[in-house]
Design an enzyme around this catalytic site. Structure first.
Site, PDB file in Angstrom:
ATOM      1  N   GLU A 168      51.825  76.260   8.635  1.00 39.06           N
ATOM      2  CA  GLU A 168      51.033  77.664   8.450  1.00 39.06           C
ATOM      3  C   GLU A 168      49.706  77.418   8.909  1.00 39.06           C
ATOM      4  OE1 GLU A 168      51.403  78.814   4.523  1.00 39.06           O
ATOM      5  OE2 GLU A 168      53.112  78.723   4.506  1.00 39.06           O
ATOM      6  N   GLU A 270      59.818  75.247   2.563  1.00 37.12           N
ATOM      7  CA  GLU A 270      59.319  75.569   1.127  1.00 37.12           C
ATOM      8  C   GLU A 270      59.780  77.089   0.605  1.00 37.12           C
ATOM      9  OE1 GLU A 270      55.022  76.294   0.681  1.00 37.12           O
ATOM     10  OE2 GLU A 270      54.095  74.191   1.924  1.00 37.12           O
TER      11      GLU A 270
END
Length: 532
Positions: A168, A270
């Site tokens: 990210e 995730e």
């Protein structure tokens, strides 16, 4: 016996020519401003695997100093049904032989992050905004050296599934300009692996689930038709499936539609919403079901260890004593184990899809020019990077045990390639010389013996005409070079470069604004999306 190496084929992974779906777990550390995330998972099934976050130090849970705990946890992770762990911090100065062997013994693969963690604060993020001079604050020599050191330290392990260049890094519209630096990191680390003559190690990236530009980011990292600068796999962090949800209620349906054509393995890096307690992990049936299994290669569930004193609602096991210790399974462990036991991994062959088109530049929404050249590092010349030693090269082709015993460099040409037999041309030449010397020595001894026998038969007993010494052999067998443990960036890499190695950050960049008002020491919420 060689451990089966997982490879990329089309939009899926293969293990021994059979499609591999990840079952894994992930973990997250937030203590005194540090972040540490790990994940595990075949088509991906995995869990996050971290140590105790009560201290201020960044933890490398695969370091040999944690070997006793790895030996305890690896069988429990396998029993859960996971086949992969993904770790988000590797200290390349440490050995990882023992932990990697424990997970190898339990058929568990590893995905490792090459980036270094950094402090969490808005101030630290300022240098990464597009308004700054990105060329001086992101992909540069010091960051390259950090990534190269991690790659060197992990390359020989056969249960290394892949490496990521970050997690990210681009997480909001003001960071989209960082996308070319992410792709430049992919390009240069692939080139470095080729120069070092390692096996083909998949290089990927973990992205957020932002509906605004998730598709643009994915397409950009794959597009262009040049595999040497495209990611080999993509992980998506998403917590939108909570309790008894559905593909339409969660983001799963939209993500499948948006990302289904990128043509590389795709998985949830995730996963595991905590809005509904206790967690039932009902999304696993959808991920491995007929509607998603053609596109997705599994999921990594957050997280392995329940952190003490943080108020965390995550965690599959708890530790009541200091390491090494046997953890106690929690209700989430049983629920997830039941879900994974009930799903059937897809056995359909991966699909080969056309390379997606690069997203067009559209002002502030996606300002990246698809025709612009990727950033480069001044002075970085891959012709000056020497191949790894023969022992490492042999192991990394699947012929070794996976134990990382040497990181020294060779003096052979960077363009030299390892033969399919696992022996370099120099090694074969050395063996030939050794055999020749042995033959010459044997003939010399035989000649000397016959010569003495002839003298004994034809000369008087007291004659003292015998030579004082036997003929000298052709010389000793050439001594093989001694190996040395090398756990730092090779000396031939560019030095200096300004900036700090952690500035192409894998975690902290996207966290500002999430959990900023939490009490000190409390874990930040991982539910970052607005659930529908």
């Amino acid at each position: 016996m060689a451990f089966p190496i997982v490879t990329v084929a089309g939009n899926g992974f293969l293990k021994s020519s059979i499609r591999f779906q990840i079952k894994g777990c992930s973990s997250f550390l937030n203590q005194f401003g540090f972040f540490h995330k790990l994940t595990c998972g075949a088509r991906y099934i995995g869990v996050a695997y971290i140590g105790d976050n009560s201290g201020s130090s960044i933890i490398d849970t695969l370091a040999d100093s944690n070997a006793d705990q790895c030996a305890i946890d690896a069988p429990l992770i396998k029993e859960l049904g996971a086949n992969t762990i993904s770790v988000h911090y590797i200290d390349p100065s440490q050995s990882h032989d023992k932990c990697m062997q424990s997970f190898r013994d339990n058929d568990v693969y590893v995905i490792a992050n090459m980036a270094r963690q950094r402090d969490y604060s808005d101030v630290d993020m300022a240098g990464l905004e597009p308004s700054s001079n990105l060329g001086n604050s992101t992909w540069q020599t010091s960051v390259f050296n950090q990534y190269a050191a991690v790659l060197d330290s992990m390359a020989s392990y056969e249960n290394l599934l892949g490496l990521i260049v970050g997690n990210e890094i681009v997480d909001k519209s003001t960071q989209v300009d960082l996308a070319p630096f992410v792709k430049a990191a992919v390009r240069d680390m692939k080139a470095y692996a080729v120069a070092r003559q390692y096996r083909t190690i998949p290089i990927g990236y973990f992205t957020s689930d932002d509906d605004n530009w998730a598709q643009q980011m994915a397409d950009y990292l794959v597009c262009g038709g040049n595999k040497s600068e495209a990611i080999d796999f993509l992980g998506v962090n998403d917590y939108s499936w909570c309790g008894s949800s559905s593909m339409n209620t969660s983001d799963y349906g939209q993500l499948t539609s948006d990302l289904g054509d990128i043509g590389v393995p795709l998985f949830f890096s995730e996963d595991g919403c905590t809005d509904v307690q206790p967690r039932t992990f009902e999304d696993q049936g959808a991920i491995f079901g007929s509607n998603m299994s053609d596109v997705w290669s599994g999921a990594v569930v957050y997280e392995w260890r329940k952190q003490s004193g943080s108020g965390s609602e995550f965690g599959l096991v708890s530790y009541t004593t200091t390491a090494p210790s046997t953890p106690s399974p929690l209700s989430d462990y049983s629920a997830l184990s039941s879900q994974w036991a009930s799903v059937t991994a897809a056995d359909n062959a991966p699909s080969t899809l056309p390379t997606p088109s690069c997203p067009a530049s559209t002002g502030s929404f996606w300002p990246v020019d698809p025709a612009a050249a990727l950033p480069t590092i001044a002075g970085l010349d891959f012709a000056n990077i020497k191949p790894a030693s023969a022992s490492v090269a042999a192991t990394s082709t699947g012929t070794g045990t996976g134990t990382n015993t040497s990181k020294n460099t060779s003096t052979s040409s960077p363009n030299h390639t390892t033969s399919k037999s696992g022996l370099s041309t120099g090694a074969k030449a050395g063996i030939g010389v050794g055999v020749a010397c042995g033959v010459i020595l044997a003939l010399s001894v035989l000649f000397w013996f016959l010569y003495r026998r002839r003298l004994h038969n034809n000369q008087p007993a007291d004659a003292n005409q015998e030579s004082s010494s036997a003929p000298t052999s052709a010389g000793p067998v050439p001594e093989l070079p001694a190996t040395r443990t090398w756990r730092h960036p090779p000396s031939e890499l560019p030095a200096g470069g300004g900036g700090q190695a952690q500035e192409l950050d894998s975690v902290a960049i996207h966290e500002a604004g999430y959990g900023a008002n939490k009490p000190e020491g409390e874990e930040m919420s991982r539910e970052k999306t607005v659930y529908k």
